[in-house]
Design an enzyme around this catalytic site. Structure first.
Site, PDB file in Angstrom:
ATOM      1  N   ARG A   1      -2.622  14.427  -8.239  1.00 24.19           N
ATOM      2  CA  ARG A   1      -3.453  15.266  -7.359  1.00 24.19           C
ATOM      3  C   ARG A   1      -2.607  16.268  -6.586  1.00 24.19           C
ATOM      4  NH1 ARG A   1      -4.052  13.145  -1.822  1.00 24.19           N
ATOM      5  NH2 ARG A   1      -2.855  11.242  -1.538  1.00 24.19           N
TER       6      ARG A   1
ATOM      7  N   ARG B   1      -8.070  11.834  -5.265  1.00 22.41           N
ATOM      8  CA  ARG B   1      -7.286  10.604  -5.152  1.00 22.41           C
ATOM      9  C   ARG B   1      -7.416   9.722  -6.394  1.00 22.41           C
ATOM     10  NH1 ARG B   1      -4.823   7.158  -1.603  1.00 22.41           N
ATOM     11  NH2 ARG B   1      -4.896   8.698   0.051  1.00 22.41           N
TER      12      ARG B   1
ATOM     13  N   SER C   1       0.860  -1.181   0.000  1.00 22.49           N
ATOM     14  CA  SER C   1       0.000   0.000   0.000  1.00 22.49           C
ATOM     15  C   SER C   1       0.894   1.228   0.000  1.00 22.49           C
ATOM     16  CB  SER C   1      -0.922  -0.020   1.228  1.00 22.49           C
ATOM     17  OG  SER C   1      -1.777   1.103   1.236  1.00 22.49           O
TER      18      SER C   1
ATOM     19  N   GLU D   1      -0.004   2.550  10.169  1.00 27.04           N
ATOM     20  CA  GLU D   1      -0.896   1.738  11.000  1.00 27.04           C
ATOM     21  C   GLU D   1      -0.167   0.535  11.592  1.00 27.04           C
ATOM     22  OE1 GLU D   1      -4.669   0.562   9.552  1.00 27.04           O
ATOM     23  OE2 GLU D   1      -5.072   2.440   8.505  1.00 27.04           O
TER      24      GLU D   1
ATOM     25  N   SER E   1      -0.258   6.223  -3.394  1.00 28.46           N
ATOM     26  CA  SER E   1       0.023   7.413  -4.196  1.00 28.46           C
ATOM     27  C   SER E   1       1.199   8.206  -3.647  1.00 28.46           C
ATOM     28  CB  SER E   1      -1.221   8.305  -4.247  1.00 28.46           C
ATOM     29  OG  SER E   1      -1.674   8.621  -2.942  1.00 28.46           O
ATOM     30  N   GLY E   2       1.540   8.021  -2.356  1.00 24.05           N
ATOM     31  CA  GLY E   2       2.654   8.754  -1.775  1.00 24.05           C
ATOM     32  C   GLY E   2       3.974   8.026  -1.934  1.00 24.05           C
TER      33      GLY E   2
ATOM     34  N   ASP F   1       2.157   4.867   2.328  1.00 24.59           N
ATOM     35  CA  ASP F   1       2.758   5.082   3.641  1.00 24.59           C
ATOM     36  C   ASP F   1       1.736   5.029   4.774  1.00 24.59           C
ATOM     37  OD1 ASP F   1       5.367   5.448   2.601  1.00 24.59           O
ATOM     38  OD2 ASP F   1       4.852   7.495   2.019  1.00 24.59           O
ATOM     39  N   GLY F   2       0.460   5.275   4.465  1.00 23.74           N
ATOM     40  CA  GLY F   2      -0.563   5.276   5.504  1.00 23.74           C
ATOM     41  C   GLY F   2      -0.726   3.933   6.185  1.00 23.74           C
TER      42      GLY F   2
ATOM     43  N   ASP G   1      -1.405  17.892   0.952  1.00 26.10           N
ATOM     44  CA  ASP G   1      -1.533  16.442   1.114  1.00 26.10           C
ATOM     45  C   ASP G   1      -2.959  16.042   1.478  1.00 26.10           C
ATOM     46  OD1 ASP G   1      -0.924  13.792   1.271  1.00 26.10           O
ATOM     47  OD2 ASP G   1       0.187  13.921   3.152  1.00 26.10           O
TER      48      ASP G   1
END
Length: 637
Positions: free
Chosen positions: A344, A338, A230, A237, A264-265, A232-233, A331
Site C-alpha cells: 500500500r 491496508r 503487531s 500504545e 505492515s510497518g 509499531d502502532g 502513511d
C-alpha cells in the site's frame, strides 16, 4: 563427567554417545558430547591418523531444551539421535530398530533446540539435537541423567526456573489480518521450546492496550516483560500506557518491551535486526521471537511529544518518528489499502507524487551537541542507578527495603486503625520546616507509605526512619521526568535555529527504519540520543522526489544531502508550527490532532528486547549429515 566452574558459575558435562549407522555392517559412530559455557561440542574421532571432526552449537544459539520419554514423530527439523550407552555395549545398537526393543524402551531423551546463524545467505536455521540416555534399567534413573544436562544448559544460559511469564499483546487485525494465525504457527512453538510461560491478550479496539497497561496494577509483580505481536502502532500504545502510570520509572527499568512484527510497518523490529546484524526476511516473525526469548535487552531512546490545537493539549511518548508532509500523508492516506499489506505504501507514494502538495509553516530545532548528549545520558543514569539497584530484587514493592522498620520498632502506644498511611502530623507535636514531608505546607506531591501493620507512636518513629523517608522522597522528586523545553506556545531560546516557508516534508526519526523496507536514518542507533530531522523544501522536482523515495529502501536517499532543497540535521529537540489549519501530523505512524508540535529526546528511557548475538565469522558452524553420520566441518582443536 561433571565439573562446576567457580569462575564463571557454569557447569561442564562430558559424555560419550553414539550415532547409529544405517549400514549394519559398519560400527555406529562414537560421538563425544561436551557442554560448557561456550556451548555444546560434538566431536567424532576418525580412523585416519587421529583426526577428528567437530561441531559447535553456541550457547547463544540454543533457545532451550526439554526431556521426553520417546522419539517424536515428524519432528520439524529433527536429526538422527545420539544414543548414550556403556563403551563396551556398542554392539547392542545394531538391534535398536527391533520392535520388541522399542516396546520396552526405558530411555530418556533430551531435545536441544537451536537456531544456528548462517552467513551466506544470512539466516537462522533450526537444528534439533536429540540425546538418548539408556545406561540404567529404569526410566527414572535415565531421566535423571537427561535432566542433569537439561538443568546444566539452563544454568549456563543463566535461565531462571522462577522467571515470571511474558505478557503478550496481539492485534488480530494488524498487517493483513492474520495476526492470530501467525502467532499460533510461528511464535508459540518457539516459546514452548524456550520453556517460557506467557499470558496472551488479544486487543479488541484502538487504545485497548494503552488502557490495559495503564490500569493493570500488578504488571511489575506478574511479568518479566511485555511483548507486542503487531505493528509499531500497538507498541506505541503500550509505551504510552506505561508512561501514564505512577510507577512508570519502575517499569521502564525492570520491564523490557519486545516486538514481534505482525503488522505492515514494523520499523522497530527491522531496526533491531539491522543494528544487530540479524536476518529479518523472509521470516521476520521467527527472528524477532528469538530476540524476545533471548533474555537480553538494551536501552532505547524515547522522545517526549507535546501537541497543541486551539485549547487542546496532548502529551505523549514516541519511539520511532514524527512526520509532517509527504511521508505522513502516504502513511495515513494509504490506510484504505491496508488489506494488500506493505504494498500500500508503494502505490500511494505514486499517487502522492502525482498530486504533490506543500505545507506552510515554521520549523525550529536545537542542534545536537555530543558532549551535552553524553552528559544528559549520564545524568539520567546516575539519578536512577541507586533506586533501580534497590528495586531490582523486589520490583513488586518499591518500599521493600523499608520493611525492616516494622521489625526494628516493636513498641506501639498508639494504634491507628483502618489506615493505610501513618498520620504523623496529627500525632506529633514536633516542629518541622516548610519543606519537610510532615509539614502541611510542603510542596511535594508524592510520599512513601509504610506497608503492613500501621501501628506507630511518637517514640516508635525514630529520627533514622524519618531521615530515610525524607531522603527517599527527595530522590523520587529529583528523578521525575522533567522537560527542558519552554511551553509550546512560548518563545524559544536563542540557541535554537528556525526556518519558515513552504515544505514538502519534515520528518524526524530516531530509529534506522520507518518500515521494514525503509532505511530512513542509516546512522541512527537505539540509544544515541539523536533525532535525525530531514527537511525537504518546496521547489524540489518530482523526479528528485521519486529518486528520494526509491532510494529509501537502501538508505542512499541522503547521500546528496545537504542540497538546496534537502537538509539532514542532528538535533535533540524540534518544534513544528503549521500555518495552515488542514494537514496530517503523525507520531510513530499514528495520526494526531493537527497543530503545533514539539519534541524532546530522552536517551535510553526504556529497555527493549534484543538478540543474543555475538558475530564470530572466523569459526564456521555446520551440522552432521544424518545419512552419512559425518560432520561437514573439519578443524584441529
Amino acid at each position: 563427567m561433571t565439573v562446576y566452574n567457580e569462575n564463571n558459575k557454569s557447569i561442564e558435562l562430558m559424555e560419550n554417545f553414539y550415532v547409529s549407522n544405517k549400514n549394519k555392517k559398519k560400527h555406529n559412530l562414537k560421538i563425544q558430547v561436551k557442554l560448557n559455557d561456550t556451548g555444546i561440542y560434538l566431536r567424532h574421532e576418525t580412523t585416519e591418523g587421529g583426526h577428528f571432526t567437530e561441531q559447535l552449537i553456541r550457547l547463544e544459539d540454543i533457545v532451550g531444551s526439554n526431556c521426553d520419554n520417546h522419539i517424536r514423530k515428524r519432528l520439524r527439523g529433527g536429526l538422527g539421535s545420539c544414543k548414550r550407552d556403556r563403551d563396551d555395549d556398542e554392539a547392542h545398537h545394531h538391534s535398536e530398530n527391533n520392535a520388541d526393543n522399542d516396546s520396552k524402551d526405558l530411555s530418556a531423551y533430551l531435545y536441544i533446540f537451536a537456531y544456528i546463524r548462517k552467513e551466506k545467505p544470512l539466516k537462522r536455521e533450526r537444528v534439533v539435537r536429540i540425546l538418548r540416555f539408556r545406561s540404567f534399567l529404569s526410566f527414572e534413573e535415565n531421566l535423571k541423567c537427561a535432566e542433569r544436562w537439561h538443568n546444566a544448559i539452563k544454568v549456563n544460559k543463566r535461565a531462571s526456573d522462577d522467571r515470571r511469564p511474558l505478557l503478550i499483546l496481539l492485534n488480530p487485525k494488524s498487517g493483513s489480518g492474520k495476526g492470530r494465525q501467525l502467532f499460533q504457527n510461528e511464535v508459540a512453538p518457539i516459546l514452548k521450546e524456550a520453556e517460557i510461560q506467557y499470558e496472551f491478550i488479544v486487543t479488541t479496539h484502538t487504545n485497548y492496550a494503552r488502557d490495559y497497561i495503564r490500569q493493570r496494577k500488578d504488571i511489575a509483580q506478574s511479568y518479566s516483560g511485555i511483548v507486542v505481536a503487531s505493528g509499531d502502532g500497538l507498541f506505541f500504545e503500550v509505551l504510552n500506557g506505561i508512561m501514564e502510570r505512577l510507577d512508570w520509572r519502575l517499569l521502564t527499568h525492570h520491564l523490557p518491551l519486545g516486538i514481534i512484527p505482525c503488522g505492515s510497518g514494523n520499523g522497530l523490529a527491522k531496526t533491531i535486526a539491522h543494528l544487530y546484524n540479524e536476518p529479518f526476511e523472509p521470516k521476520p516473525i521467527l527472528h524477532a521471537t528469538l530476540a524476545c526469548v533471548s533474555g537480553k535487552n538494551t536501552p532505547l531512546d524515547v522522545v517526549r511529544i507535546e501537541l497543541a490545537n486551539g485549547d487542546k493539549y496532548l502529551e505523549m511518548y514516541s519511539f520511532l518518528s514524527v512526520g509532517w508532509g509527504l511521508i505522513a500523508d502516504i502513511d495515513i492516506e494509504s490506510e484504505k489499502l491496508r488489506s494488500i499489506g506493505a504494498q500500500r505504501f508503494t502505490l500511494w507514494s505514486i499517487h502522492r507524487l502525482l498530486h504533490l502538495r506543500a505545507c506552510k509553516g515554521k520549523v525550529s530545532y536545537l542542534p545536537w551537541r555530543q558532549n551535552e548528549s553524553i552528559t544528559k545520558t549520564r545524568t539520567e543514569d546516575i539519578s536512577t542507578k541507586q533506586a533501580v539497584n534497590e528495586e531490582a530484587k523486589a520490583p513488586h514493592s518499591i518500599l521493600k527495603h523499608y520493611h525492616d522498620f516494622q521489625e526494628e520498632e516493636n513498641d506501639s502506644d498508639t494504634i491507628l486503625e483502618n489506615s493505610e498511611f501513618v498520620d504523623i502530623i496529627s500525632h506529633s507535636s514536633r516542629k518541622y520546616n516548610g519543606d519537610s514531608w510532615q509539614s502541611a505546607e510542603s510542596r511535594r506531591t508524592a510520599y512513601y507509605s509504610l506497608a503492613g501493620q500501621s501501628t506507630r507512636s511518637q517514640r516508635s518513629i525514630t529520627a533514622s526512619v524519618l531521615s530515610k523517608i525524607e531522603a527517599a522522597n527527595t530522590e523520587l522528586e529529583a528523578k521525575a521526568l522533567q522537560s527542558h523545553l519552554p511551553p509550546l506556545k512560548s518563545p524559544l531560546p536563542a540557541d535554537w535555529n528556525t526556518e519558515e516557508g513552504e515544505f514538502i516534508m519534515v520528518h524526524a526519526a530516531y530509529t534506522t527504519h520507518l518500515a521494514a523496507d525503509c532505511l530512513f536514518a542509516p546512522e541512527s542507533k537505539l540509544n544515541d540520543g539523536i533525532i535525525y530531522l530531514v527537511i525537504i523544501r518546496a521547489g524540489i522536482s518530482r523526479v528528485q522526489l521519486l529518486n528520494f523515495l526509491l532510494s529509501m529502501s537502501s538508505g542512499t536517499h541522503l547521500d546528496e544531502a545537504p542540497s538546496s532543497h534537502v537538509q539532514v540535521l542532528r538535533v535533540t529537540a524540534f518544534r513544528i508550527e503549521p500555518h495552515n489549519s488542514d494537514g496530517i501530523i503523525t507520531v510513530d505512524g499514528e495520526r494526531m490532532e493537527y497543530g503545533s508540535i514539539q519534541a524532546e529526546m530522552f536517551p535510553g528511557l526504556i529497555k527493549v528486547m534484543v538478540p543474543n548475538t555475538s558475530v564470530i565469522k572466523a569459526e564456521c558452524i555446520d551440522e552432521y549429515d544424518q545419512n552419512k553420520g559425518a560432520c561437514e566441518v573439519n578443524e584441529n582443536p
